[in-house]
Scaffold this motif. Structure first.
Motif, PDB file in Angstrom:
ATOM      1  N   ALA A   4       0.833  -1.208   0.000  1.00  0.00           N
ATOM      2  CA  ALA A   4       0.000   0.000   0.000  1.00  0.00           C
ATOM      3  C   ALA A   4       0.865   1.254   0.000  1.00  0.00           C
ATOM      4  O   ALA A   4       0.581   2.218  -0.715  1.00  0.00           O
ATOM      5  N   ASN A   5       1.929   1.225   0.821  1.00  0.00           N
ATOM      6  CA  ASN A   5       2.846   2.372   0.849  1.00  0.00           C
ATOM      7  C   ASN A   5       3.517   2.574  -0.498  1.00  0.00           C
ATOM      8  O   ASN A   5       3.681   3.706  -0.964  1.00  0.00           O
ATOM      9  N   LEU A   6       3.905   1.477  -1.126  1.00  0.00           N
ATOM     10  CA  LEU A   6       4.555   1.557  -2.429  1.00  0.00           C
ATOM     11  C   LEU A   6       3.602   2.121  -3.470  1.00  0.00           C
ATOM     12  O   LEU A   6       3.978   2.972  -4.290  1.00  0.00           O
ATOM     13  N   GLU A   7       2.364   1.661  -3.432  1.00  0.00           N
ATOM     14  CA  GLU A   7       1.367   2.161  -4.388  1.00  0.00           C
ATOM     15  C   GLU A   7       1.099   3.649  -4.185  1.00  0.00           C
ATOM     16  O   GLU A   7       0.921   4.401  -5.140  1.00  0.00           O
ATOM     17  N   ASN A   8       1.084   4.077  -2.933  1.00  0.00           N
ATOM     18  CA  ASN A   8       0.882   5.507  -2.653  1.00  0.00           C
ATOM     19  C   ASN A   8       2.044   6.342  -3.195  1.00  0.00           C
ATOM     20  O   ASN A   8       1.838   7.433  -3.734  1.00  0.00           O
ATOM     21  N   GLN A   9       3.259   5.830  -3.041  1.00  0.00           N
ATOM     22  CA  GLN A   9       4.428   6.531  -3.564  1.00  0.00           C
ATOM     23  C   GLN A   9       4.389   6.605  -5.085  1.00  0.00           C
ATOM     24  O   GLN A   9       4.694   7.634  -5.682  1.00  0.00           O
ATOM     25  N   ILE A  10       4.012   5.508  -5.721  1.00  0.00           N
ATOM     26  CA  ILE A  10       3.896   5.489  -7.186  1.00  0.00           C
ATOM     27  C   ILE A  10       2.834   6.476  -7.654  1.00  0.00           C
ATOM     28  O   ILE A  10       3.022   7.219  -8.626  1.00  0.00           O
ATOM     29  N   LYS A  11       1.714   6.516  -6.929  1.00  0.00           N
ATOM     30  CA  LYS A  11       0.641   7.443  -7.279  1.00  0.00           C
ATOM     31  C   LYS A  11       1.094   8.891  -7.130  1.00  0.00           C
ATOM     32  O   LYS A  11       0.808   9.742  -7.978  1.00  0.00           O
ATOM     33  N   LEU A  12       1.832   9.181  -6.049  1.00  0.00           N
ATOM     34  CA  LEU A  12       2.319  10.542  -5.812  1.00  0.00           C
ATOM     35  C   LEU A  12       3.282  10.978  -6.909  1.00  0.00           C
ATOM     36  O   LEU A  12       3.200  12.096  -7.420  1.00  0.00           O
ATOM     37  N   ILE A  13       4.195  10.081  -7.294  1.00  0.00           N
ATOM     38  CA  ILE A  13       5.160  10.396  -8.353  1.00  0.00           C
ATOM     39  C   ILE A  13       4.435  10.621  -9.671  1.00  0.00           C
ATOM     40  O   ILE A  13       4.756  11.552 -10.435  1.00  0.00           O
ATOM     41  N   ALA A  14       3.427   9.795  -9.958  1.00  0.00           N
ATOM     42  CA  ALA A  14       2.662   9.942 -11.199  1.00  0.00           C
ATOM     43  C   ALA A  14       1.933  11.281 -11.229  1.00  0.00           C
ATOM     44  O   ALA A  14       1.867  11.948 -12.267  1.00  0.00           O
ATOM     45  N   GLU A  15       1.379  11.681 -10.081  1.00  0.00           N
ATOM     46  CA  GLU A  15       0.690  12.972 -10.012  1.00  0.00           C
ATOM     47  C   GLU A  15       1.667  14.120 -10.217  1.00  0.00           C
ATOM     48  O   GLU A  15       1.367  15.108 -10.893  1.00  0.00           O
ATOM     49  N   GLN A  16       2.859  14.014  -9.631  1.00  0.00           N
ATOM     50  CA  GLN A  16       3.846  15.078  -9.763  1.00  0.00           C
ATOM     51  C   GLN A  16       4.309  15.249 -11.197  1.00  0.00           C
ATOM     52  O   GLN A  16       4.603  16.352 -11.648  1.00  0.00           O
ATOM     53  N   LYS A  17       4.376  14.140 -11.933  1.00  0.00           N
ATOM     54  CA  LYS A  17       4.864  14.212 -13.313  1.00  0.00           C
ATOM     55  C   LYS A  17       3.963  15.057 -14.198  1.00  0.00           C
ATOM     56  O   LYS A  17       4.412  15.611 -15.191  1.00  0.00           O
ATOM     57  N   CYS A  18       2.695  15.137 -13.844  1.00  0.00           N
ATOM     58  CA  CYS A  18       1.779  15.930 -14.657  1.00  0.00           C
ATOM     59  C   CYS A  18       1.315  17.187 -13.934  1.00  0.00           C
ATOM     60  O   CYS A  18       0.469  17.914 -14.432  1.00  0.00           O
ATOM     61  N   GLU A  19       1.863  17.451 -12.744  1.00  0.00           N
ATOM     62  CA  GLU A  19       1.426  18.613 -11.962  1.00  0.00           C
ATOM     63  C   GLU A  19       2.092  19.890 -12.451  1.00  0.00           C
ATOM     64  O   GLU A  19       3.291  19.920 -12.743  1.00  0.00           O
ATOM     65  N   VAL A  20       1.308  20.945 -12.535  1.00  0.00           N
ATOM     66  CA  VAL A  20       1.810  22.268 -12.888  1.00  0.00           C
ATOM     67  C   VAL A  20       1.350  23.245 -11.808  1.00  0.00           C
ATOM     68  O   VAL A  20       0.159  23.326 -11.505  1.00  0.00           O
ATOM     69  N   ILE A  21       2.299  23.964 -11.227  1.00  0.00           N
ATOM     70  CA  ILE A  21       1.961  25.014 -10.268  1.00  0.00           C
ATOM     71  C   ILE A  21       2.007  26.345 -11.002  1.00  0.00           C
ATOM     72  O   ILE A  21       3.032  26.724 -11.567  1.00  0.00           O
ATOM     73  N   ARG A  22       0.892  27.057 -10.997  1.00  0.00           N
ATOM     74  CA  ARG A  22       0.801  28.352 -11.670  1.00  0.00           C
ATOM     75  C   ARG A  22       1.074  29.459 -10.654  1.00  0.00           C
ATOM     76  O   ARG A  22       0.409  29.532  -9.629  1.00  0.00           O
ATOM     77  N   ILE A  23       2.052  30.292 -10.963  1.00  0.00           N
ATOM     78  CA  ILE A  23       2.449  31.381 -10.067  1.00  0.00           C
ATOM     79  C   ILE A  23       2.222  32.715 -10.767  1.00  0.00           C
ATOM     80  O   ILE A  23       2.579  32.890 -11.938  1.00  0.00           O
ATOM     81  N   ALA A  24       1.650  33.661 -10.050  1.00  0.00           N
ATOM     82  CA  ALA A  24       1.538  35.045 -10.521  1.00  0.00           C
ATOM     83  C   ALA A  24       2.309  35.931  -9.553  1.00  0.00           C
ATOM     84  O   ALA A  24       2.108  35.845  -8.340  1.00  0.00           O
ATOM     85  N   ALA A  25       3.205  36.765 -10.072  1.00  0.00           N
ATOM     86  CA  ALA A  25       4.060  37.591  -9.214  1.00  0.00           C
ATOM     87  C   ALA A  25       4.272  38.954  -9.837  1.00  0.00           C
ATOM     88  O   ALA A  25       4.325  39.085 -11.068  1.00  0.00           O
TER      89      ALA A  25
END
Length: 222
Positions: A4-25
């Protein structure tokens, strides 16, 4: 449990690969803080992409946050209740004057001395910061609106076209041709970062915030 821990880590990495943080400054913050911040964050979260949007309007970051067009903002404090605000830095305001202005031996510029002079108002609703400093003192400006960037405004002062008041990061590295002196009474604007109060914070956004706080602890006012 290990699976379960391994699957959670895999899921987190998969989410990060497509994650975009939008910043306005603000442009000044983007210039002086963002390169270092993004460098640090990339080393911490290499799979997360950052979309940096530079703005030249005091209220635009908050408007973008409210409309869901950005995730994290870096700006000066404004009255927006939808923003979860973290103070970062108290930025001093300075009088920007022509080189031949008769300052004498003074090391501070009285705010009241702006009254009656041709005042070049910074563009992009940054008059909010100016008025916040002057209004409590009842100072009336002979304000001339401008539609130019910070560097051009400073060069207009250098040519004797008027005076102005700007903040520390807006003028940094651009004051060779003008006099730059702190105002009296002291005027500051609070810079900070914000996220939407109703939007769930991702792990990557939390790490971005931590990067920013750590950076300013190690290199304050850089």
């Amino acid at each position: 449990r290990a699976n379960a821990n391994l699957e959670n880590q895999i899921k987190l990495i998969a989410e990060q690969k497509c994650e975009v943080i939008r910043i306005a400054a603000y442009a000044s913050i983007a210039m002086h803080w963002m390169p270092e911040l993004l460098y640090r964050f990339k080393r911490l979260c290499p799979e997360v992409n950052v979309d940096l949007r530079m703005v030249d309007d005091a209220l635009e970051p908050f408007e973008l946050l409210e409309s869901g067009q950005t995730d994290v903002i870096f700006a000066s404090r404004q009255n927006y209740h939808s923003c979860d605000w973290i103070p970062l830095y108290e930025e001093k305001m300075y009088a920007i004057l022509p080189k031949d202005y008769p300052l004498g031996e003074r090391t501070h510029f009285p705010l009241v001395e702006f009254e009656g002079k041709e005042f070049l108002m910074p563009y992009g609703r940054f008059d909010i910061d100016v008025k916040a400093a002057l209004s409590p003192l009842g100072i009336k400006l002979n304000a001339k609106p401008t539609r130019v960037d910070d560097e051009t405004l400073i060069q207009m002062v250098a040519r004797g076209l008027g005076v102005t008041m700007m903040s520390e990061l807006m003028i940094r590295g651009r004051t060779d041709n003008v006099l730059c002196i702190p105002v009296e009474p002291q005027a500051i604007r609070e810079l900070g970062m914000g996220t939407h109060v109703k939007k769930k914070e991702t792990e990557s956004v939390r790490k971005l915030k931590e990067c920013m706080l750590r950076m300013l602890e190690e290199k304050p006012a850089r």
